[in-house]
Enzyme design. Structure first.
Site, PDB file in Angstrom:
ATOM      1  CE  LYS A 132      24.498  40.863   2.130  1.00  0.00           C
ATOM      2  NZ  LYS A 132      23.927  39.664   2.783  1.00  0.00           N
ATOM      3  CB  SER A 207      20.539  39.733   1.320  1.00  0.00           C
ATOM      4  OG  SER A 207      21.434  39.226   2.299  1.00  0.00           O
ATOM      5  CB  SER A 231      21.996  36.046   2.542  1.00  0.00           C
ATOM      6  OG  SER A 231      20.661  36.395   2.783  1.00  0.00           O
TER       7      SER A 231
END
Length: 567
Positions: A132, A207, A231
């Site tokens: 990420k 996210s 997330s």
């Protein structure tokens, strides 16, 4: 840069990303009307049969076996996944940093080590791993969806990246996130919107949405996301993946960039995401075995426990008692989630376990306390970063052409909470105390279930939705009640796939007396035709710092489901 508009900065950075893609890896894109694009990597003609074989191998243990034996080189494996990752990016816009030569140089270094020493570097030898866009890598930008962070190059690796290198891994791409990170969807002004490969009209979640889309298209064998309110679980359930949300500081976060820096009452945690639960276990054990507490001062000094993984505190995996939270008393789940929970109940009972109902307790109080902690600065953190470049703070994830008749405001301004307030230090401390008191209340409530289980132990784990719905049209993911419960209580938990939406079976339920406006809006959102084919996943909730047991119990559930489906 003061004379350059934020829009120009975004355009230049996006073009630099496009220019970093090898031109011979570009494909003929399918029509925008094509929703499900899962078949494109195999049918587009870019991948060789060998590369298809490599990237279609979802068993990470099998990939590592090939790499450690030298049957597959890390260079060819990394190249195969990189090509597939670039295909995934062209289909869903899932990547941020693309650094092909750097990754291939690292893969060659790993291959050379094996040739010279006759042994692998470590347990993740040669394995490409996606990250990420929070985990800093020396010399690369970590933009994290903010225009003002364009051009900020990391001076050193984050601790996770340091450990991955020591274990022999090959970090090879970084993946897209929403502006502020505090969204269950993935869009920012710099890199744009990420879509769901099961249906590009739906969100992959957030996210860690870039990771979700990439892994769903098998553009990476293993990825790492983060989770402060769902997330890693949201994109995993939206994209048919497995994940682990560990307890605070069990895995090393040091050196990663973040929003709300300094907020430590509800910590963001990192978690692996993959196509199998075995890959989640392999990653978690490898990182813990590397003793991250020697690099990250916040990492808990707790070694991997084979005894806990053997479910020593859960009847050694014999007859266990699971509780299902069918409804949290805040928002009712959509029909496919109910069907998935019924499937899990039948599968566990067929495997000899007991399943009881979990009656929700103080769920709304927990959610409100958590959200007030997140918003305690009145939005100052987000606004300050946006003001540095002049970009606007995103208030909606809807497509410009479709706000669904219902604009969704930033999570800071949820309808159940009212307008945000900038709390004093004393007021924030009171919220922290509220959260501690709620944790004690939940502990006592969980312990009291010993009278219902028949095992002599309290409930071993809770099964619940991660959200009230599956992947939704862009701009409609507002529910994090089920997920935030775990973050606030610091429960170790996982997410796992169960089934897919069947529009013939998963018909709308009769209307009920709505708990609140959110519950009514989520009920009215459901249309079987819109959600057809979307993955349906659930979460398994354990106690704090029970990562080993949570992984093992998820394997139990996963095996029970697969046995039931095989009949």
């Amino acid at each position: 840069m003061a004379s350059t508009s934020w829009q120009d900065r975004c355009a230049r950075r996006k073009q630099a990303q496009v220019d970093s893609i090898p031109k011979d890896w570009l494909i003929t894109l399918p029509s925008e009307d094509k929703g499900n694009v899962l078949d494109v990597p195999i049918t587009c003609g870019l991948l060789t049969p060998r590369e298809i074989e490599i990237t279609e191998t979802v068993d990470v243990i099998a990939i590592l076996s090939k790499l450690k034996s030298g049957d597959w080189s890390s260079v060819e494996t990394t190249r195969a996944f990189y090509k597939r990752a670039i295909i995934a990016h062209q289909l869903t816009n899932c990547l941020t940093e693309i650094f092909v030569e750097r990754a291939l140089d690292r893969a060659k270094e790993v291959d050379d080590y094996l040739k010279i020493h006759g042994k692998p570097i470590g347990p993740l030898h040669g394995l490409p791993i996606s990250l990420k866009d929070q985990f800093t890598m020396k010399g690369l930008e970590t933009i994290m969806g903010y225009v003002s962070w364009i051009g900020q190059h990391a001076e050193k690796d984050s601790v996770l990246v340091e450990i991955l290198y020591e274990l022999g891994a090959v970090p090879f791409v970084r993946t897209n996130v929403p502006q502020t990170l505090m969204w269950g969807e993935t869009y920012n002004h710099v890199f744009g919107r990420t879509t769901n490969p099961y249906n590009r009209r739906l969100t992959p979640g957030g996210s860690s949405g870039g990771e979700g889309a990439l892994l769903a298209l098998k553009g990476s064998p293993l990825g790492v996301g983060t989770d402060i309110g769902g997330s890693v679980r949201i994109p995993s359930t939206f994209c048919s993946l497995y994940t682990l949300r560990p307890s605070y500081e069990r895995l090393p976060y040091c050196g990663a960039v973040n929003s709300l820096e300094g907020q430590e009452s509800i910590s963001s945690v990192l978690g692996p995401m993959a196509q199998t639960i075995n890959a989640v276990k392999l990653f978690t054990k490898a990182i813990i075995d590397a003793k991250p507490w020697r690099k990250d001062p916040m990492a808990i000094h707790k070694a991997w426990s084979e005894e806990e993984y053997a479910l020593s505190e859960h009847g050694k995996g014999g007859k266990m008692c699971f509780a299902i939270m069918w409804d949290n008393g805040v928002v009712k789940p959509h029909p496919p989630l109910w069907r998935a929970m019924r499937m899990v109940k039948r599968a566990l009972e067929a495997a000899g376990h007991k399943v009881i109902d979990w009656v929700p307790y103080k769920q709304l109080e927990i959610y409100k306390t958590a959200e007030m902690i997140f918003a305690a600065d009145g939005g100052h953190d987000y606004r300050a970063v946006c003001e540095q470049s002049g970009e606007p703070l995103l208030r909606s994830m809807s497509l410009p052409s479709d706000n669904h008749g219902r604009p969704i405001d930033h999570p800071l301004f949820r309808s159940l909470l009212g307008e945000p307030k900038h709390y004093t230090a004393y007021e924030l401390w009171r919220l922290h105390k509220e959260k501690r008191d709620l944790r004690k209340d939940q502990l006592d409530y969980w312990e009291a279930t010993v009278s219902q289980t028949g095992t002599g132990r309290p409930v071993d784990a809770i099964i619940s939705p991660a959200l009230a719905y599956t992947a939704v049209p862009h701009g409609l993911n507002t529910d994090s009640f089920y997920c935030t419960f775990c973050n606030a209580m610091d429960y170790a938990c996982s997410a796992f796939p169960v089934t897919y939406v069947d529009p013939i079976v998963d018909l709308q339920h009769p209307s009920h007396e709505f708990y609140n406006h959110e519950d009514e809006a989520i009920y009215k959102m459901y249309d079987p035709a819109v959600f057809a084919g979307a993955p349906v996943g659930l979460q398994l909730i354990g106690r704090p710092l029970e990562e080993e047991a949570v992984i093992a119990m998820t394997q139990v559930v996963d095996h029970a489901l697969k046995m039931m489906k095989s009949y």
